[in-house]
Design an enzyme around this catalytic site. Structure first.
Site, PDB file in Angstrom:
ATOM      1  N   LYS A  92      28.567  33.376  41.663  1.00  0.00           N
ATOM      2  CA  LYS A  92      28.438  33.510  43.125  1.00  0.00           C
ATOM      3  C   LYS A  92      27.033  33.122  43.615  1.00  0.00           C
ATOM      4  CE  LYS A  92      32.313  36.681  43.332  1.00  0.00           C
ATOM      5  NZ  LYS A  92      33.448  36.007  43.920  1.00  0.00           N
TER       6      LYS A  92
ATOM      7  N   ASP B 126      28.784  42.711  34.084  1.00  0.00           N
ATOM      8  CA  ASP B 126      29.338  41.623  34.883  1.00  0.00           C
ATOM      9  C   ASP B 126      28.724  41.738  36.273  1.00  0.00           C
ATOM     10  OD1 ASP B 126      30.758  40.008  36.556  1.00  0.00           O
ATOM     11  OD2 ASP B 126      32.728  40.543  35.779  1.00  0.00           O
TER      12      ASP B 126
ATOM     13  N   TYR C 164      37.178  43.984  37.665  1.00  0.00           N
ATOM     14  CA  TYR C 164      37.775  42.653  37.532  1.00  0.00           C
ATOM     15  C   TYR C 164      36.721  41.714  36.977  1.00  0.00           C
ATOM     16  CZ  TYR C 164      39.833  38.167  38.959  1.00  0.00           C
ATOM     17  OH  TYR C 164      40.343  36.889  38.987  1.00  0.00           O
TER      18      TYR C 164
HETATM   19  N1  HOZ Z   1      39.110  37.317  43.406  1.00  0.00           N
HETATM   20  C1  HOZ Z   1      38.119  36.775  44.265  1.00  0.00           C
HETATM   21  C2  HOZ Z   1      37.328  37.853  44.923  1.00  0.00           C
HETATM   22  N2  HOZ Z   1      37.084  39.015  44.158  1.00  0.00           N
HETATM   23  C3  HOZ Z   1      38.756  35.917  45.294  1.00  0.00           C
HETATM   24  C4  HOZ Z   1      38.279  34.545  45.219  1.00  0.00           C
HETATM   25  C5  HOZ Z   1      38.901  33.619  46.267  1.00  0.00           C
HETATM   26  O1  HOZ Z   1      40.038  33.803  46.651  1.00  0.00           O
HETATM   27  O2  HOZ Z   1      38.224  32.697  46.672  1.00  0.00           O
END
Ligand code: HOZ
Length: 427
Positions: free
Chosen positions: A265, A237, A142
């Site tokens: 992050k 990534d 992702y």
């Molecule tokens: N897709 C995000 C984690 N892989 C989630 C982010 C969120 O909901 O804060």
């Protein structure tokens, strides 16, 4: 009705699904999400005053824990001078310099506000630099919600069975080729079929978005060789893994020199900040030097940059990564022992401070094995752990994160809860 439930009910009137990011709605695990009032160290407190040991860590950024005094103090000093100027500030240089010194493959870096912007920019850069159109991504990886990358995507897309999102015209995703993680032959086949057509291979070197999946020996090295052979830009990534698995991220651990790296992050310390960086020859194709356009009103704003700088100072303190690795090993080994004490089929994938427990399947090495996992049992485990005061990511297809604020006591408390939940699941 709990306060969280009341708030969730209210939120759904004004916000689609009541949340600003889909996984937060807990649909994959059942029940209503907790509304969080505050966090301190490794614990969060919900709207009903219940305290939890937190392994979501805001999905990764909080490597120093919640509300670390050093981060909060610096933010308090900076906010008094204004939050954003839309003009360069000296602090941006400090963060950019730190990132280039920490990650040797990054010679130059551009700050953005989200990981999605970083990966979107990386792809555009790779296409601008090579003059080619196609990209290769991997099933289950992702890279944010960019159109071209929402193909066989992990994380929330996988959680909600929409790995190929609606609203992405085929014309937009037709340039995206999907290979299998840990399979070099699937990449070679695409490259040999069109030796001059592929601009970039993008991957999470250690995927965290189909749950945590480690790279098999030789996979990342082989990808580096293949991409060099075919003149393809290799994009790591490392939004999740950068400055988390080691100072220099996964590329430091596996000794790989990617052309471009996406960060987010941890480098934003819990504020909206991400980055794309890499070889100067590619990065200098970005406007205003080159013809690849990218911009952002809040990019590199002083608050986000300050949170990033202070968080990286804490992460880079002597012994910090050793401590995170020790805690991660202790938790993973303890979970494996607890599983062995039951008749439950499950496996624990862990590297350093990232881990996922998969139910019903062992081993998990790619998208296919990850998607064979028993999400129903995961949901029961999640709810059991939540009742015991342990706050986990509410999806089988996510990684959990340990912070420097966790200690051996919290790990043992978590293991006691896990043993009791697993025994109940097994009975
Ligand atoms: N897709 C995000 C984690 N892989 C989630 C982010 C969120 O909901 O804060």
């Amino acid at each position: 009705m709990s306060t969280s439930q009341k708030l969730f009910h209210e939120a759904q009137k004004y916000i689609p699904g009541g949340v600003n990011s889909p996984v937060r709605a807990w649909r994959a695990v059942g029940g209503d999400p907790l509304f969080i009032n505050r966090g301190k160290g490794c614990r969060v407190t919900d709207a009903d005053g219940r305290e939890y040991i937190d392994y979501v860590s805001s999905w990764g950024p909080l490597i120093a824990g919640h509300a670390h005094p050093q981060v909060v103090g610096a933010l308090e000093r900076v906010v008094k001078n204004g939050t954003s100027f839309g003009a360069p500030t000296a602090k941006e240089i400090e963060l950019a310099k730190t990132l280039t010194q920490t990650i040797p493959s990054i010679e130059k870096v551009r700050l953005t506000s989200s990981g999605t912007e970083a990966t979107m920019t990386a792809l555009r850069l790779a296409r601008g630099y090579t003059g080619r159109a196609k990209i290769i991504k991997f099933s289950g990886c992702y890279h944010g919600h960019t159109d071209a990358l929402l193909v066989r995507a992990g994380s929330g897309a996988l959680t909600f069975s929409t790995p190929d999102s609606q609203g992405v015209p085929e014309a937009f995703s037709s340039m995206t080729l999907v290979a299998e993680y840990n399979s070099l032959s699937s990449v070679r086949a695409y490259l040999e079929a069109d030796p001059e057509g592929v601009a970039a291979v993008i991957l999470e070197p250690v995927p965290g978005n189909m749950g945590l999946v480690p790279p098999e020996q030789g996979f990342l090295e082989g990808l580096r060789e293949l991409t060099r052979e075919f003149g393809v830009v290799l994009i790591f990534d490392e939004v999740m893994t950068g400055c988390r698995l080691a100072r220099g991220g996964a590329q430091e651990i596996y000794h790989i020199d990617p052309d471009l790296t996406c960060l987010g992050k941890v480098v934003g310390g819990g504020l909206p900040l991400a980055a794309v960086g890499g070889k100067a020859a590619i990065m200098d194709v970005l406007a205003p030097l080159g013809g690849v356009y990218q911009a952002g009103t809040l990019s590199g704003n002083p608050l986000a940059v300050t949170a990033g700088i202070e968080t990286l100072k804490l992460a880079h303190a002597a012994g910090a990564y050793e401590r995170l690795n020790m805690l991660g090993d202790m938790l993973a080994e303890g979970l494996r022992t607890a599983i062995r004490e039951t008749d439950i089929k499950a496996c624990v994938n862990q590297i350093g401070s990232m881990f996922t427990i998969f139910f019903g399947v062992d081993p998990v090495r790619d998208y296919e094995s990850a998607t064979q996992s028993d999400t129903e049992t995961f949901a029961r485990y999640f709810r059991g752990m939540s009742e015991q005061g342990i706050y986990l990511p509410p999806s089988q297809f996510e990684s959990a994160f340990i912070s420097l604020a966790h200690g051996e006591d919290e790990i043992q408390e978590t293991l006691r809860a896990a043993r009791s939940v697993l025994q109940n699941l097994g009975s």
